[in-house]
Design a protein around this motif. Structure first.
Motif, PDB file in Angstrom:
ATOM      1  N   THR A  82      -3.096  11.249   0.169  1.00 29.99           N
ATOM      2  CA  THR A  82      -4.008  12.196   0.792  1.00 29.99           C
ATOM      3  C   THR A  82      -5.024  12.661  -0.238  1.00 29.99           C
ATOM      4  O   THR A  82      -4.721  12.748  -1.436  1.00 29.99           O
ATOM      5  N   TRP A  83      -6.241  12.953   0.239  1.00 24.92           N
ATOM      6  CA  TRP A  83      -7.286  13.431  -0.657  1.00 24.92           C
ATOM      7  C   TRP A  83      -7.270  14.951  -0.669  1.00 24.92           C
ATOM      8  O   TRP A  83      -7.531  15.596   0.341  1.00 24.92           O
ATOM      9  N   LEU A  87       0.634   5.491   1.070  1.00 24.53           N
ATOM     10  CA  LEU A  87      -0.134   6.479   1.823  1.00 24.53           C
ATOM     11  C   LEU A  87      -0.362   7.693   0.930  1.00 24.53           C
ATOM     12  O   LEU A  87       0.591   8.330   0.466  1.00 24.53           O
ATOM     13  N   ARG A 126      -5.063   8.188   3.607  1.00 19.87           N
ATOM     14  CA  ARG A 126      -5.496   6.789   3.604  1.00 19.87           C
ATOM     15  C   ARG A 126      -4.437   5.915   2.948  1.00 19.87           C
ATOM     16  O   ARG A 126      -3.817   6.298   1.961  1.00 19.87           O
ATOM     17  N   TRP A 127      -4.246   4.722   3.513  1.00 22.39           N
ATOM     18  CA  TRP A 127      -3.394   3.709   2.898  1.00 22.39           C
ATOM     19  C   TRP A 127      -4.205   3.027   1.810  1.00 22.39           C
ATOM     20  O   TRP A 127      -5.289   2.506   2.061  1.00 22.39           O
ATOM     21  N   LEU A 128      -3.693   3.037   0.582  1.00 17.07           N
ATOM     22  CA  LEU A 128      -4.389   2.450  -0.558  1.00 17.07           C
ATOM     23  C   LEU A 128      -3.491   1.427  -1.248  1.00 17.07           C
ATOM     24  O   LEU A 128      -2.282   1.650  -1.373  1.00 17.07           O
ATOM     25  N   THR A 154      -1.019  13.809   7.325  1.00 18.86           N
ATOM     26  CA  THR A 154      -1.225  12.394   7.656  1.00 18.86           C
ATOM     27  C   THR A 154      -1.277  12.103   9.148  1.00 18.86           C
ATOM     28  O   THR A 154      -1.711  11.026   9.544  1.00 18.86           O
ATOM     29  N   TRP A 187      -6.543  12.197  -5.364  1.00 20.76           N
ATOM     30  CA  TRP A 187      -5.513  11.683  -4.468  1.00 20.76           C
ATOM     31  C   TRP A 187      -4.171  12.306  -4.837  1.00 20.76           C
ATOM     32  O   TRP A 187      -3.874  12.501  -6.014  1.00 20.76           O
ATOM     33  N   LEU A 235      -2.470   8.089  12.348  1.00 23.51           N
ATOM     34  CA  LEU A 235      -3.082   8.466  11.079  1.00 23.51           C
ATOM     35  C   LEU A 235      -4.266   9.401  11.312  1.00 23.51           C
ATOM     36  O   LEU A 235      -5.184   9.093  12.055  1.00 23.51           O
ATOM     37  N   VAL A 285      -8.424  13.937   3.968  1.00 28.23           N
ATOM     38  CA  VAL A 285      -8.168  12.665   4.631  1.00 28.23           C
ATOM     39  C   VAL A 285      -6.881  12.063   4.078  1.00 28.23           C
ATOM     40  O   VAL A 285      -6.498  12.342   2.953  1.00 28.23           O
ATOM     41  N   ARG A 345       0.835  -1.202   0.000  1.00 28.10           N
ATOM     42  CA  ARG A 345       0.000   0.000   0.000  1.00 28.10           C
ATOM     43  C   ARG A 345       0.871   1.253   0.000  1.00 28.10           C
ATOM     44  O   ARG A 345       2.019   1.218   0.426  1.00 28.10           O
TER      45      ARG A 345
END
Length: 148
Positions: free
Chosen positions: A26-27, A24, A118-120, A63, A38, A105, A116, A22
């Motif tokens: 951010t939106w 990390l 998020r790990w994707l 983050t 992202w 986080l 936000v 994944r």
């Protein structure tokens, strides 16, 4: 074109991946010039701030993680021509390797552009709306081992 004839924005980013494959991200909520999507944790370098300090500060603000920087992995730029109400513009961006050293986080900035973090899964990122700096980071991931 001489450097006095255009405006410049410096930005510093961190690349954080984990052993689960994944990244990390951010939106970014979007603004008058850019669509939502992202992006990498990072952003603009303050006037009297080093690239490294900016990367660490931005990572925390966006983050919630404290990070230790590793080497500079990439530098990338793009340019935008002049318009009736704006001078030509150069965006110079730097991506650093980073390791999480603490924190939790969650976005800490107030009234910022990040909604936000998020790990994707890296494999899913190409199908997501994203800033082009994410694509620069994806090419780096192919060339380096995963870090936790």
């Amino acid at each position: 074109m001489d450097f006095r004839d255009y405006d410049t924005r410096l930005a510093a980013y961190v690349l954080l991946t984990d052993r689960a494959g994944r990244i990390l991200l951010t939106w970014f909520k979007g603004d008058a010039r850019s669509e939502p999507g992202w992006t990498m944790p990072g952003g603009g370098v303050e006037f009297d701030e080093s690239l490294q300090d900016a990367a660490v500060r931005e990572a925390y603000e966006e983050t919630g993680y404290h990070v230790a920087l590793g080497p500079l992995l990439a530098d990338h730029h793009f340019t935008v021509g002049a318009t009736a109400d704006r001078r030509p513009f150069r965006s110079q961006r730097f991506i650093f390797e980073a390791t999480i050293t603490g924190g939790e986080l969650g976005t800490t900035e107030v009234d910022g552009t990040t909604e936000v973090a998020r790990w994707l899964p890296v494999a899913e990122v190409p199908a997501l709306p994203r800033a082009d700096i994410v694509d620069v980071a994806l090419t780096l991931i192919e060339d380096r081992p995963t870090r936790g």
